[in-house]
Design a protein around this motif. Structure first.
Motif, PDB file in Angstrom:
ATOM      1  N   MET A 148    -121.364  63.288  73.296  1.00 33.66           N
ATOM      2  CA  MET A 148    -122.283  64.331  73.779  1.00 33.66           C
ATOM      3  C   MET A 148    -121.977  65.653  73.290  1.00 33.66           C
ATOM      4  SD  MET A 148    -122.814  66.685  76.324  1.00 33.66           S
ATOM      5  CE  MET A 148    -121.602  66.306  77.618  1.00 33.66           C
ATOM      6  N   MET A 149    -120.705  66.059  73.473  1.00 32.73           N
ATOM      7  CA  MET A 149    -120.099  67.419  72.987  1.00 32.73           C
ATOM      8  C   MET A 149    -120.567  67.791  71.721  1.00 32.73           C
ATOM      9  SD  MET A 149    -118.804  69.149  75.705  1.00 32.73           S
ATOM     10  CE  MET A 149    -117.736  70.130  74.942  1.00 32.73           C
ATOM     11  N   GLU A 150    -120.168  66.608  70.678  1.00 30.55           N
ATOM     12  CA  GLU A 150    -120.342  66.857  69.448  1.00 30.55           C
ATOM     13  C   GLU A 150    -121.991  66.838  68.936  1.00 30.55           C
ATOM     14  OE1 GLU A 150    -119.818  67.251  65.497  1.00 30.55           O
ATOM     15  OE2 GLU A 150    -118.197  67.354  67.183  1.00 30.55           O
ATOM     16  N   LYS A 151    -122.743  66.077  69.710  1.00 24.66           N
ATOM     17  CA  LYS A 151    -124.243  66.254  69.430  1.00 24.66           C
ATOM     18  C   LYS A 151    -124.617  67.346  69.910  1.00 24.66           C
ATOM     19  CE  LYS A 151    -128.680  63.814  70.709  1.00 24.66           C
ATOM     20  NZ  LYS A 151    -129.128  62.737  71.313  1.00 24.66           N
ATOM     21  N   GLY A 152    -124.087  67.823  70.924  1.00 28.97           N
ATOM     22  CA  GLY A 152    -124.551  69.327  71.385  1.00 28.97           C
ATOM     23  C   GLY A 152    -124.143  70.364  70.320  1.00 28.97           C
ATOM     24  N   ARG A 153    -122.919  70.274  69.826  1.00 28.42           N
ATOM     25  CA  ARG A 153    -122.565  71.322  68.746  1.00 28.42           C
ATOM     26  C   ARG A 153    -123.281  71.233  67.632  1.00 28.42           C
ATOM     27  NH1 ARG A 153    -117.006  69.360  70.381  1.00 28.42           N
ATOM     28  NH2 ARG A 153    -116.260  70.862  72.077  1.00 28.42           N
ATOM     29  N   GLN A 154    -123.666  70.117  67.151  1.00 31.66           N
ATOM     30  CA  GLN A 154    -124.426  69.818  66.013  1.00 31.66           C
ATOM     31  C   GLN A 154    -125.867  70.417  65.896  1.00 31.66           C
ATOM     32  OE1 GLN A 154    -123.370  68.788  62.914  1.00 31.66           O
ATOM     33  NE2 GLN A 154    -121.404  69.041  63.718  1.00 31.66           N
ATOM     34  N   MET A 155    -126.202  70.290  67.108  1.00 25.88           N
ATOM     35  CA  MET A 155    -127.779  70.645  67.820  1.00 25.88           C
ATOM     36  C   MET A 155    -127.767  72.109  67.548  1.00 25.88           C
ATOM     37  SD  MET A 155    -129.350  67.714  70.167  1.00 25.88           S
ATOM     38  CE  MET A 155    -130.829  68.705  70.352  1.00 25.88           C
ATOM     39  N   MET A 204    -125.966  74.173  66.014  1.00 23.77           N
ATOM     40  CA  MET A 204    -125.789  74.670  64.672  1.00 23.77           C
ATOM     41  C   MET A 204    -127.002  74.760  63.932  1.00 23.77           C
ATOM     42  SD  MET A 204    -122.210  72.935  63.290  1.00 23.77           S
ATOM     43  CE  MET A 204    -122.448  73.494  61.888  1.00 23.77           C
ATOM     44  N   ARG A 205    -127.837  73.776  64.266  1.00 26.24           N
ATOM     45  CA  ARG A 205    -129.296  73.901  63.721  1.00 26.24           C
ATOM     46  C   ARG A 205    -130.257  74.771  64.606  1.00 26.24           C
ATOM     47  NH1 ARG A 205    -128.120  68.059  63.925  1.00 26.24           N
ATOM     48  NH2 ARG A 205    -129.647  67.868  65.528  1.00 26.24           N
ATOM     49  N   GLY A 206    -129.941  75.454  65.638  1.00 19.91           N
ATOM     50  CA  GLY A 206    -130.837  76.192  66.336  1.00 19.91           C
ATOM     51  C   GLY A 206    -131.617  75.353  67.463  1.00 19.91           C
ATOM     52  N   GLU A 207    -131.091  74.219  67.576  1.00 20.94           N
ATOM     53  CA  GLU A 207    -131.736  73.324  68.773  1.00 20.94           C
ATOM     54  C   GLU A 207    -130.941  73.344  69.816  1.00 20.94           C
ATOM     55  OE1 GLU A 207    -133.477  70.448  65.137  1.00 20.94           O
ATOM     56  OE2 GLU A 207    -132.033  69.724  66.723  1.00 20.94           O
ATOM     57  N   THR A 208    -131.470  72.806  71.006  1.00 20.95           N
ATOM     58  CA  THR A 208    -130.750  72.700  72.442  1.00 20.95           C
ATOM     59  C   THR A 208    -130.809  71.167  72.978  1.00 20.95           C
ATOM     60  OG1 THR A 208    -131.087  75.269  72.812  1.00 20.95           O
ATOM     61  CG2 THR A 208    -130.623  73.667  74.787  1.00 20.95           C
ATOM     62  N   LEU A 209    -129.501  70.866  73.138  1.00 22.15           N
ATOM     63  CA  LEU A 209    -129.519  69.496  73.712  1.00 22.15           C
ATOM     64  C   LEU A 209    -129.648  69.812  75.428  1.00 22.15           C
ATOM     65  CD1 LEU A 209    -128.921  66.384  73.746  1.00 22.15           C
ATOM     66  CD2 LEU A 209    -126.335  67.084  73.965  1.00 22.15           C
ATOM     67  N   MET A 210    -130.451  68.989  75.867  1.00 25.39           N
ATOM     68  CA  MET A 210    -130.234  68.893  77.271  1.00 25.39           C
ATOM     69  C   MET A 210    -129.782  67.853  77.945  1.00 25.39           C
ATOM     70  SD  MET A 210    -132.038  71.733  78.116  1.00 25.39           S
ATOM     71  CE  MET A 210    -132.494  71.724  79.755  1.00 25.39           C
ATOM     72  N   VAL A 211    -128.870  68.222  78.915  1.00 24.20           N
ATOM     73  CA  VAL A 211    -127.971  67.140  79.154  1.00 24.20           C
ATOM     74  C   VAL A 211    -128.274  66.976  80.743  1.00 24.20           C
ATOM     75  CG1 VAL A 211    -125.480  66.486  79.476  1.00 24.20           C
ATOM     76  CG2 VAL A 211    -126.193  68.028  77.643  1.00 24.20           C
ATOM     77  N   PRO A 212    -128.272  65.524  81.385  1.00 25.98           N
ATOM     78  CA  PRO A 212    -128.630  65.199  82.501  1.00 25.98           C
ATOM     79  C   PRO A 212    -127.399  65.505  83.394  1.00 25.98           C
ATOM     80  CG  PRO A 212    -129.102  63.272  81.029  1.00 25.98           C
ATOM     81  CD  PRO A 212    -128.583  64.243  80.343  1.00 25.98           C
TER      82      PRO A 212
END
Length: 288
Positions: A161-168, A170-178
């Protein structure tokens, strides 16, 4: 006696409830407490209400308030960044210093869980805070997360999850985490969460918590008094977090590990815990 109040923090209006002791006399000044709620919670949680009522019954003015992005306060919903909550706490302190009923040099802070970590950090960097009480707090975000996701499978899910959040990011996107992917809480304890608690957070909140290290500043609280309380077998915030804080703190600091209760230490109405707080305040930070 309760008053609905508002004050400003970083241009945002924060909402609070100010409790005044029933025996306040006109023109009298009393010491005060700020009550900081837990992760994504609000001022109306069972813990915040119980603590505010306890402190007020002992003679303190007490301010419980919603951090930005929580409860009735302004700000992007769910943006609970640790250092921004330090700023909110400092501004709550400044607000209390404007109140004619408050002894301006005797304002303390209480926090639960996430709020306890914020309380400790705020007391470490803000010399105007006269005393600090922490319940189920933490001092090292990275170590806390590692123990909260203890099994290899849970840790793999968390780090993915942390890696996905960092990658998103970098693309200017925001991961929402439960919520429970960040801080696991056993289902039987979830009824302790306040109505209206936030259940999903932007990834930057996780980053903020991971990097947060109240351990680095807890030693600066001394010689102001610090009380660290923690369930002896906390299933939410690892008990070792308060033990580490104690080892890094100066004196006077008291550490109490309480058996027979879980994470929501103050909301369980445990007489032993309530008496512990009363006795500590009478010795370290008396209302009169």
């Amino acid at each position: 006696m309760e008053q609905r109040v508002h004050f400003s923090s970083a241009g945002l209006q924060l909402a609070g409830i100010l409790h005044l002791p029933a025996d306040m006399k006109p023109g009298e000044r009393r010491p005060a407490f700020m009550v900081l709620h837990g992760f994504g919670s609000n001022k109306d949680s069972g813990t915040s209400r119980t603590v505010a009522e306890l402190f007020t019954s002992l003679g303190y003015l007490t301010l419980r308030f919603d951090m930005r992005g929580c409860g009735e306060s302004a700000g992007p919903r769910g943006r609970v960044i640790c250092l921004e909550q330090i700023e909110d706490t400092r501004n709550a302190l400044s607000y209390l210093q404007t109140r004619p009923e408050v002894q301006k040099d005797r304002i303390a802070v209480y926090g639960h869980s996430f709020g306890a970590a914020v309380a400790i950090y705020a007391a470490g960097v803000e010399p105007r805070i006269a005393a600090c009480v922490s319940s189920g707090g933490w001092g090292d975000g990275a170590k806390k997360f590692r123990r909260q996701h203890a099994s290899p499978e849970a840790w793999q899910r968390f780090t993915a999850m942390m890696e996905k959040g960092r990658q998103m990011k970098m693309r200017g996107e925001t991961l929402m985490v439960p919520r429970y992917d960040i801080v696991p809480i056993r289902p039987e304890l979830r009824s302790n969460l306040a109505p209206g608690s936030i259940l999903e957070f932007p990834f930057e909140v996780v980053e903020s918590m991971y990097a947060f290290t109240a351990n680095e500043v807890v030693g600066r609280i001394a010689p102001r008094p610090l009380l660290l309380m923690h369930p002896a077998a906390d299933t939410v915030t690892p008990t070792e977090q308060s033990i580490d804080l104690f080892h890094r703190a100066g004196q006077p600091t008291d550490l109490h590990l309480v058996a027979g209760v879980d994470h929501f230490l103050m909301s369980e109405g445990n007489t032993l815990v309530l008496n512990l707080v009363r006795d500590w305040l009478a010795q370290r930070f008396p209302a009169r």
